[in-house]
Design an enzyme around this catalytic site. Structure first.
Site, PDB file in Angstrom:
ATOM      1  N   SER A 126      14.603 -30.222  56.731  1.00 24.58           N
ATOM      2  CA  SER A 126      13.568 -29.099  56.249  1.00 24.58           C
ATOM      3  C   SER A 126      11.951 -28.200  56.418  1.00 24.58           C
ATOM      4  CB  SER A 126      13.646 -29.386  55.045  1.00 24.58           C
ATOM      5  OG  SER A 126      13.111 -31.186  55.049  1.00 24.58           O
ATOM      6  N   ASN A 178       9.930 -23.090  53.400  1.00 27.38           N
ATOM      7  CA  ASN A 178       8.451 -24.335  52.808  1.00 27.38           C
ATOM      8  C   ASN A 178       6.738 -24.526  54.215  1.00 27.38           C
ATOM      9  OD1 ASN A 178      10.409 -26.178  52.112  1.00 27.38           O
ATOM     10  ND2 ASN A 178      10.645 -27.156  53.887  1.00 27.38           N
ATOM     11  N   GLU A 201      17.985 -21.712  54.286  1.00 20.72           N
ATOM     12  CA  GLU A 201      17.923 -20.776  55.796  1.00 20.72           C
ATOM     13  C   GLU A 201      18.450 -21.581  57.198  1.00 20.72           C
ATOM     14  OE1 GLU A 201      13.056 -21.164  54.823  1.00 20.72           O
ATOM     15  OE2 GLU A 201      14.600 -23.212  55.552  1.00 20.72           O
ATOM     16  N   HIS A 213      20.203 -25.114  56.170  1.00 21.63           N
ATOM     17  CA  HIS A 213      18.637 -25.914  55.578  1.00 21.63           C
ATOM     18  C   HIS A 213      19.303 -25.370  54.103  1.00 21.63           C
ATOM     19  CE1 HIS A 213      14.842 -26.401  53.793  1.00 21.63           C
ATOM     20  NE2 HIS A 213      15.766 -27.621  53.585  1.00 21.63           N
TER      21      HIS A 213
END
Length: 716
Positions: A435, A506, A468, A456
């Site tokens: 991540s 993120n 992702e 991800h």
């Protein structure tokens, strides 16, 4: 055979009559994988219905079967581009009335009509089959029937809102209309939406037989309670009032379509069909020109575009077997997802106990699907058997993709990836579910870096749509094409991003969560911050989200971003101070909230004591708009930097990722679409003011400064 259509080439509809007098009306749109009800197709249908009426009068046609020429696909609905192009409320009303008129003509044909449904049947396709006398669907998993118009900010407008509750009852109709979620053919039969479910091989035979038999209506048994709720005025009022309360609780009033759908049902159920259709059409006209509908249609186009956004001019290698390294929550979730989509998977860990937990997690998800009627016990067991546990690398020589989902430590990941690379074929693709850690740095440990990328997934894996796909410095297009195709096969929305700290979601989310920590430190209460963002439309507030992520996981990710991006990502002291307190969030039962049996109960009142003296003992009542401005603009500012750094290719990629990865409210069209609606110049001014008051973390991104100076938006 008779055909009718506009334009050159083969028509989208054809009509043929067999020796028994059974007409077969076939939808088969040329040069397309799916059938759509465009205005041209509706005109063709109208003309062919006229031919059928004439043939019935002469005795040449005794019955009609409506079918699709597409393999495992019936009708996918109306053309969204045509919906988006409706200019006014009046034009929306007229378009709805025209669709109703054509389907009403089908409904009153003086012969039995049977719909033979194989594959996806959505929107206008479902409204069409509702106008038939009898409906037969296949039992294949791809056959799903629904009315997804609510997801575009409108309601079914070709008669679906009117006919469905009259067919299946108000109680069963509401979930289909209000959620847009399609149902499998088995459930469709149970609720009375279809009359038969058959194997695809006998669909045509059964449809012909039902048509010749006069399409006898199946009498569905209903409980006394169902009859009271659906058929009496007090019962319907109770059902609608409860549904309204649920809609307001879940949407906080941001989406007008569900509420107008309920009003339409309330007003139309007591009316004759033709008057009820008029109520329905007025509702469609009102909704189709709203900003919410426009934004939801934009989101639909982003979703559709994502399906075609893989590496250009590269054929995706076939993926028939996958291995997952690590049987934790993510690894077990990924293994379940693969098996649930008929991809055989080896689930490897170094501990038997970890594998047992991963398998238990997958079994729990399959069991829940059975309880909810989404699959059969036999099918769930078959898919569960597709997960092969392993404590070693046996079988890895035959896999096409390996997804690593082990601990978030660079040294461990490098060592494991080096090890697995030696045990797989040279053409096998390796992907990390990290991540936050650098894909490019991991590549440095590999002999074949071109075959490595990031993949991800977001937790919970079975529910979160986004994946992702991260391109490292040396990642080859073929590797990306393989994982892109795999993500699509798994029903996910893939967004390709370049390597960088936190990747896309993120990285943008971190300043948002961090700003909530700053507000807490300044005296805002946990509930006031979360409430302000819930009222904005976020699916949960930032503190509730921190609990969901895990306070330990979020601290680790925040530390990585701070190390890579510097001072603007420095963790808020109130969040950093939670380290060592033992609070983990939802998984530990205590965080910013208290959880019992995995359910949120209340704010954890001890949180303020744990953070003393960093957090004031007395709470400060910050205006909700102040809370929203600081947290949302922190995301907009970082999103601009993500574009500056080339992490994302376009504002659309940012918006799609934030909607599917964080639940950013779709009715606002996406984070950067929202920024454009507010005005980038206005945002630049607000960020400048916040930077003066609160520090450099709000210093406007260069892209925002430049767009503001040019009087442009992100999408201009």
């Amino acid at each position: 055979m008779a055909e009718n259509g506009a334009g050159n080439g083969r028509a989208a509809l054809s009509l043929e009559v067999n020796g028994e007098g059974v007409a077969r009306l076939l939808f088969d749109r040329p040069d397309s994988k799916v059938n759509l009800l465009t205005s041209a197709v509706m005109a063709q249908l109208d003309a062919l219905l006229g031919d059928i009426e004439q043939s019935v009068r002469t005795g040449a046609v005794r019955a009609l079967v409506v079918a699709s020429g597409k393999p495992a696909s019936f009708i996918a609905g109306a053309d969204v581009n045509e919906i988006a192009s409706v200019p006014t409320e009046e034009a929306g009303y007229e378009a709805s009335r025209e669709g109703q008129r054509v389907f009403r003509r089908l409904e009153i044909l003086p012969c039995p009509t049977v719909a033979a449904i194989d594959g996806l049947c959505l929107g206008g396709g479902t409204e069409l089959v509702l106008a038939c006398d009898y409906r037969i669907a296949t039992d294949r998993p791809e056959t799903r029937i629904g009315l997804p118009e609510i997801r575009l900010g409108i309601i079914p407008g070709f008669g679906g809102t009117t006919r469905l509750p009259r067919l299946v009852g108000l109680t069963e109709a509401l979930p289909l209309i209000l959620t847009g979620q399609p149902v499998a053919s088995g459930k469709a039969r149970r609720i009375g939406l279809v009359d038969e479910v058959v194997h695809p091989s006998i669909l045509a035979t059964r449809a012909r037989a039902a048509a010749l038999a006069g399409a006898p209506a199946r009498r569905r048994k209903r409980s006394v309670l169902a009859r009271v709720l659906d058929d009496s005025l007090p019962g319907r009022r109770l059902v609608l009032n409860r549904a309204r309360a649920r809609v307001l609780r879940e949407t906080r009033g941001h989406y007008p379509a569900p509420l107008i759908a309920l009003d339409t049902l309330r007003d139309s159920l007591r009316l004759p069909l033709d008057l009820a259709f008029d109520v329905e059409a007025h509702a469609v006209g009102k909704l189709i020109v709203t900003d919410v509908a426009r934004n939801l249609i934009r989101v639909f186009h982003l979703m559709e575009g994502a399906k075609k956004a893989g590496p250009a001019n590269v054929a995706a290698p076939a993926v028939s077997r996958v291995a997952v390294l690590g049987a934790g929550v993510m690894g077990g979730g990924i293994a379940h997802l693969l098996a649930d989509h008929d991809v055989p998977v080896r689930l490897k860990d170094i501990e038997a106990g970890a594998i047992a937990k991963g398998l238990q997690h997958a079994r729990h998800l399959f069991d829940r699907a059975v309880r909810r009627g989404r699959t059969s016990r036999r099918e769930a067991n078959r898919r569960m058997d597709a997960i092969a546990p392993a404590l070693d690398y046996s079988g890895f020589g035959s896999v096409d993709v390996v997804i690593e989902a082990i601990v978030e430590r660079m040294d461990v990941k490098k060592s494991v990836l080096r090890d697995v690379e030696e045990r797989v074929r040279a053409d096998c693709v390796l992907a990390s579910n990290t991540s936050s850690l650098s894909i490019t740095e991991m590549q440095s440990a590999l002999e074949r870096p071109a075959r490595f990328c990031g993949m991800h997934f977001f937790n919970p894996v079975h529910r979160m749509p986004l994946v992702e796909l991260i391109r490292g410095r040396d990642t080859g297009d073929e590797a990306l094409a393989a994982v892109f195709a795999l993500a699509r096969r798994l029903g996910k929305t893939p967004v390709i991003v370049n390597d960088g700290p936190g990747f896309l979601v993120n990285r943008i989310l971190s300043p948002y969560l961090n700003e909530a920590g700053h507000l807490l430190q300044e005296g805002a209460s946990v509930e006031s911050v979360d409430r302000a963002l819930l009222d904005f439309g976020m699916p949960m507030g930032p503190f509730r989200l921190l609990d969901e992520i895990g306070l330990d996981v979020s601290r680790h990710a925040g530390a990585v971003l701070f190390e890579e991006l510097g001072e603007r990502m420095r963790p808020a002291p109130a969040l950093a101070a939670l380290e060592g307190t033992g609070l983990l969030g939802r998984k530990g039962g205590r965080g910013f909230y208290v959880y019992e049996q995995d359910k949120q109960k209340s704010v954890h009142r001890e949180i303020y004591a744990r953070l003393a003296p960093i957090v004031p003992a007395v709470r400060t009542a910050f205006p909700a708009e102040h809370i929203r401005t600081r947290t949302i603009l922190a995301m907009v500012n970082e999103a601009a930097r993500v574009l500056e750094d080339g992490i994302a290719a376009s504002p659309g990629d940012v918006d799609l990722a934030m909607i599917t990865g964080t639940g950013f409210p779709p009715f606002r069209g996406g984070l950067l679409r929202y920024a454009d609606d507010v005005g980038v110049a206005a945002i630049f001014t607000r960020l400048t003011d916040l930077a003066r008051a609160l520090g450099a973390r709000f210093e406007p991104a260069i892209l925002i400064r430049d767009l503001a100076a040019a009087g442009r938006g992100f999408y201009d």
